[in-house]
Scaffold this motif. Structure first.
Motif, PDB file in Angstrom:
ATOM      1  N   PRO A  79      66.819 138.785  54.079  1.00 54.94           N
ATOM      2  CA  PRO A  79      67.441 139.124  52.792  1.00 54.94           C
ATOM      3  C   PRO A  79      68.740 138.358  52.524  1.00 54.94           C
ATOM      4  CG  PRO A  79      66.592 141.094  53.821  1.00 54.94           C
ATOM      5  CD  PRO A  79      66.429 139.988  54.838  1.00 54.94           C
ATOM      6  N   ILE A  80      68.956 138.082  51.255  1.00 55.51           N
ATOM      7  CA  ILE A  80      70.142 137.367  50.791  1.00 55.51           C
ATOM      8  C   ILE A  80      71.368 138.278  50.914  1.00 55.51           C
ATOM      9  CG2 ILE A  80      71.189 136.290  48.751  1.00 55.51           C
ATOM     10  CD1 ILE A  80      68.206 135.705  47.895  1.00 55.51           C
ATOM     11  N   ALA A  81      72.485 137.718  51.327  1.00 52.64           N
ATOM     12  CA  ALA A  81      73.717 138.488  51.526  1.00 52.64           C
ATOM     13  C   ALA A  81      74.834 137.889  50.672  1.00 52.64           C
ATOM     14  CB  ALA A  81      74.097 138.496  53.000  1.00 52.64           C
ATOM     15  N   SER A  82      74.599 137.837  49.372  1.00 50.31           N
ATOM     16  CA  SER A  82      75.548 137.216  48.439  1.00 50.31           C
ATOM     17  C   SER A  82      75.845 135.775  48.843  1.00 50.31           C
ATOM     18  CB  SER A  82      76.856 138.031  48.365  1.00 50.31           C
ATOM     19  OG  SER A  82      76.594 139.339  47.927  1.00 50.31           O
ATOM     20  N   ASN A  83      74.850 135.098  49.445  1.00 51.31           N
ATOM     21  CA  ASN A  83      75.069 133.724  49.901  1.00 51.31           C
ATOM     22  C   ASN A  83      74.087 132.740  49.255  1.00 51.31           C
ATOM     23  OD1 ASN A  83      72.930 134.794  51.343  1.00 51.31           O
ATOM     24  ND2 ASN A  83      73.720 134.260  53.363  1.00 51.31           N
ATOM     25  N   LEU A  84      73.729 133.002  48.039  1.00 51.69           N
ATOM     26  CA  LEU A  84      73.044 132.053  47.166  1.00 51.69           C
ATOM     27  C   LEU A  84      73.675 132.173  45.785  1.00 51.69           C
ATOM     28  CD1 LEU A  84      69.212 132.224  47.975  1.00 51.69           C
ATOM     29  CD2 LEU A  84      70.849 130.465  48.651  1.00 51.69           C
ATOM     30  N   PRO A  85      73.704 131.087  44.993  1.00 52.06           N
ATOM     31  CA  PRO A  85      73.190 129.752  45.288  1.00 52.06           C
ATOM     32  C   PRO A  85      73.996 129.050  46.383  1.00 52.06           C
ATOM     33  CG  PRO A  85      74.461 129.700  43.267  1.00 52.06           C
ATOM     34  CD  PRO A  85      74.339 131.147  43.653  1.00 52.06           C
ATOM     35  N   VAL A  86      73.400 127.973  46.882  1.00 53.06           N
ATOM     36  CA  VAL A  86      74.026 127.202  47.952  1.00 53.06           C
ATOM     37  C   VAL A  86      75.377 126.665  47.501  1.00 53.06           C
ATOM     38  CG1 VAL A  86      73.841 125.042  49.260  1.00 53.06           C
ATOM     39  CG2 VAL A  86      71.878 126.578  49.104  1.00 53.06           C
ATOM     40  N   ARG A  87      76.340 126.719  48.412  1.00 52.01           N
ATOM     41  CA  ARG A  87      77.667 126.151  48.177  1.00 52.01           C
ATOM     42  C   ARG A  87      77.824 124.935  49.076  1.00 52.01           C
ATOM     43  NH1 ARG A  87      82.397 127.468  50.951  1.00 52.01           N
ATOM     44  NH2 ARG A  87      81.239 129.167  51.960  1.00 52.01           N
ATOM     45  N   VAL A  88      78.206 123.802  48.527  1.00 50.80           N
ATOM     46  CA  VAL A  88      78.354 122.572  49.290  1.00 50.80           C
ATOM     47  C   VAL A  88      79.833 122.288  49.517  1.00 50.80           C
ATOM     48  CG1 VAL A  88      77.872 120.104  49.418  1.00 50.80           C
ATOM     49  CG2 VAL A  88      76.217 121.647  48.338  1.00 50.80           C
ATOM     50  N   VAL A  89      80.217 122.135  50.772  1.00 48.96           N
ATOM     51  CA  VAL A  89      81.593 121.805  51.133  1.00 48.96           C
ATOM     52  C   VAL A  89      81.612 120.377  51.671  1.00 48.96           C
ATOM     53  CG1 VAL A  89      83.544 122.384  52.611  1.00 48.96           C
ATOM     54  CG2 VAL A  89      82.107 124.207  51.677  1.00 48.96           C
ATOM     55  N   GLY A  90      82.470 119.538  51.109  1.00 49.31           N
ATOM     56  CA  GLY A  90      82.521 118.140  51.513  1.00 49.31           C
ATOM     57  C   GLY A  90      81.505 117.321  50.737  1.00 49.31           C
ATOM     58  N   SER A  91      81.391 116.057  51.118  1.00 50.98           N
ATOM     59  CA  SER A  91      80.486 115.171  50.393  1.00 50.98           C
ATOM     60  C   SER A  91      79.872 114.157  51.349  1.00 50.98           C
ATOM     61  CB  SER A  91      81.233 114.444  49.266  1.00 50.98           C
ATOM     62  OG  SER A  91      82.278 113.642  49.801  1.00 50.98           O
ATOM     63  N   GLY A  92      78.784 113.555  50.896  1.00 47.60           N
ATOM     64  CA  GLY A  92      78.137 112.515  51.675  1.00 47.60           C
ATOM     65  C   GLY A  92      77.697 113.003  53.033  1.00 47.60           C
ATOM     66  N   ALA A  93      77.877 112.161  54.043  1.00 44.20           N
ATOM     67  CA  ALA A  93      77.446 112.501  55.400  1.00 44.20           C
ATOM     68  C   ALA A  93      78.226 113.667  55.984  1.00 44.20           C
ATOM     69  CB  ALA A  93      77.583 111.284  56.303  1.00 44.20           C
ATOM     70  N   ASP A  94      79.410 113.958  55.409  1.00 45.46           N
ATOM     71  CA  ASP A  94      80.240 115.053  55.910  1.00 45.46           C
ATOM     72  C   ASP A  94      79.977 116.372  55.193  1.00 45.46           C
ATOM     73  OD1 ASP A  94      81.561 113.385  57.746  1.00 45.46           O
ATOM     74  OD2 ASP A  94      82.950 112.703  56.186  1.00 45.46           O
ATOM     75  N   ALA A  95      79.044 116.389  54.255  1.00 44.13           N
ATOM     76  CA  ALA A  95      78.770 117.608  53.496  1.00 44.13           C
ATOM     77  C   ALA A  95      78.169 118.685  54.392  1.00 44.13           C
ATOM     78  CB  ALA A  95      77.826 117.304  52.341  1.00 44.13           C
ATOM     79  N   VAL A  96      78.481 119.938  54.072  1.00 40.31           N
ATOM     80  CA  VAL A  96      77.906 121.090  54.765  1.00 40.31           C
ATOM     81  C   VAL A  96      77.355 122.029  53.704  1.00 40.31           C
ATOM     82  CG1 VAL A  96      78.327 123.043  56.303  1.00 40.31           C
ATOM     83  CG2 VAL A  96      79.530 120.874  56.685  1.00 40.31           C
ATOM     84  N   LEU A  97      76.097 122.423  53.851  1.00 37.06           N
ATOM     85  CA  LEU A  97      75.456 123.326  52.915  1.00 37.06           C
ATOM     86  C   LEU A  97      75.587 124.749  53.430  1.00 37.06           C
ATOM     87  CD1 LEU A  97      74.169 120.494  52.334  1.00 37.06           C
ATOM     88  CD2 LEU A  97      72.096 121.713  51.642  1.00 37.06           C
ATOM     89  N   HIS A  98      76.183 125.622  52.618  1.00 32.64           N
ATOM     90  CA  HIS A  98      76.360 127.028  52.979  1.00 32.64           C
ATOM     91  C   HIS A  98      75.418 127.876  52.134  1.00 32.64           C
ATOM     92  CE1 HIS A  98      80.301 126.740  55.239  1.00 32.64           C
ATOM     93  NE2 HIS A  98      80.238 125.553  54.666  1.00 32.64           N
ATOM     94  N   GLY A  99      74.632 128.732  52.774  1.00 35.04           N
ATOM     95  CA  GLY A  99      73.785 129.630  52.007  1.00 35.04           C
ATOM     96  C   GLY A  99      72.546 130.041  52.769  1.00 35.04           C
TER      97      GLY A  99
END
Length: 364
Positions: A79-99
């Protein structure tokens, strides 16, 4: 007018594809919209034969290769825990997808989809499997349904399950057994508690046995699996003024792949001798099988040092039907199911590169 499935661009950047499919909610039992989108996208590729079974989608190449591999992943999430839509921190190769789903396991599914579309002539024939209901009880598992009803679809010389493994090979998996340990009592008014027997108090003996339990570390085929026996739930009592006449402690046993389900059940019954015990869910372990030629060849192709899989995965289902299988997918498995589930873009791309090199014969 009913809207059609979300359009997926399978040839787009694999990290962006991960974000797109994560943003299609697919909690276990509600995978249909994502399965629709996956099916629709895959049907656009002439090199794939696509079929649908419930909310599982299977796509196959038929190139007459000397070997066939199965690459599988589940579409559902917890189940989703208020963690969608995906949040992206950083950019390019350093990006991290949260969700939700970024780790378990839509990063792996995105890699599968991207490769299914962009590797039309792999060196092995490939069966791509996208299935439902992995995160719930075993009887609902979509891969299990295919194994029972359409076993020919899972036939192959080797299988890869794209479960999160930090883009490294994790061999085999632990088995899991869930039991309910019942403690009897005698009901009474709480104002006259001496007239009854408090079942919840009686559960202290069950809990004490768990506190005293020493989990084993078991070597299997060169990998060391750590076991665990833990209470995961307690229920009892019917009202605030009634001495409870029953209490049930739910216990989960994670066991090494040197044991069968029967061995695991016998062990748990010995730990709780004297108490009534009911098995409510069980899934077998899988040995690593890294000495099998197909598995050894895969390890050589993708590199790295294999590790044991802590947790149960559907490699066990492949093991049951005689197909050697490993876990290999992006993301840290320790972040699976957490509210802060997140996956580095670099893990997704590393997994995609390694699998592409293996499928095209360019590894090494």
């Amino acid at each position: 007018m009913t809207a059609g499935p979300v359009a997926l661009d399978l040839e787009s950047d694999v990290v962006e594809l991960t974000r797109t499919i994560c943003d299609i909610p697919s909690v276990s039992g509600s995978e249909a919209p994502l399965a629709d989108a996956v099916e629709s996208a895959l049907r656009g590729y002439g090199h794939l034969d696509v079929l649908r079974d419930g909310d599982a989608v299977v796509a196959r190449t038929s190139l007459g290769r000397a070997s066939r591999v199965v690459i599988a992943g589940h579409l559902d999430t917890v189940p989703i825990a208020s963690n969608l839509p995906v949040r992206v921190v950083g950019s390019g190769a350093d990006a991290v997808l949260h969700g939700r789903g970024t780790v378990d396991m839509k990063g792996g599914v995105a890699v599968q989809l991207h490769l299914a579309a962009t590797v039309p002539a792999p060196v092995h024939d490939v069966t791509w499997v996208f299935y439902d209901n992995e995160e719930v009880e075993a009887v609902r598992n979509g891969l299990g349904r295919l194994a029972r009803e359409r076993p020919e679809l899972l036939a192959g010389d080797f299988a890869v399950l794209c479960e999160p493994s930090n883009a490294a090979v994790e061999g085999g998996c632990q088995g899991t057994l869930r039991v309910e340990v019942s403690v009897p009592g005698v009901a009474a008014h709480s104002a006259r508690s001496w007239k009854g027997v408090n079942a919840i108090h009686g559960a202290a003996e069950v809990l004490q046995r768990l506190v005293a339990y020493e989990a084993a570390e078991v070597p299997v085929d060169g990998l060391v699996y750590r076991e665990g026996l833990n209470a995961v739930g307690v229920r009892g009592g019917i009202a605030g003024n009634v001495i409870p006449d029953s209490c049930v402690v739910t216990v989960n046993y994670r066991f090494a792949p040197d044991k069968s389900l029967a061995d695991a059940e016998a062990h748990v019954r010995s730990v709780f001798s004297g108490f009534a015990l009911e098995v409510v869910d069980a899934s077998p372990a899988a040995r690593p099988g890294l000495d099998r030629p197909a598995a050894a060849a895969f390890v050589r192709a993708v590199g790295g040092e294999p590790k044991p899989k802590f947790g149960w995965t559907d490699v066990a289902r492949f093991a049951e039907i005689g197909v050697p299988a490993v876990n290999f997918g992006p993301g840290d498995p320790e972040l699976a199911h957490t509210d802060d589930e997140h996956c580095p873009a670099s893990s997704i791309t590393a997994c995609e590169r390694a699998l592409r090199a293996w499928l095209t014969g360019r590894a090494g």
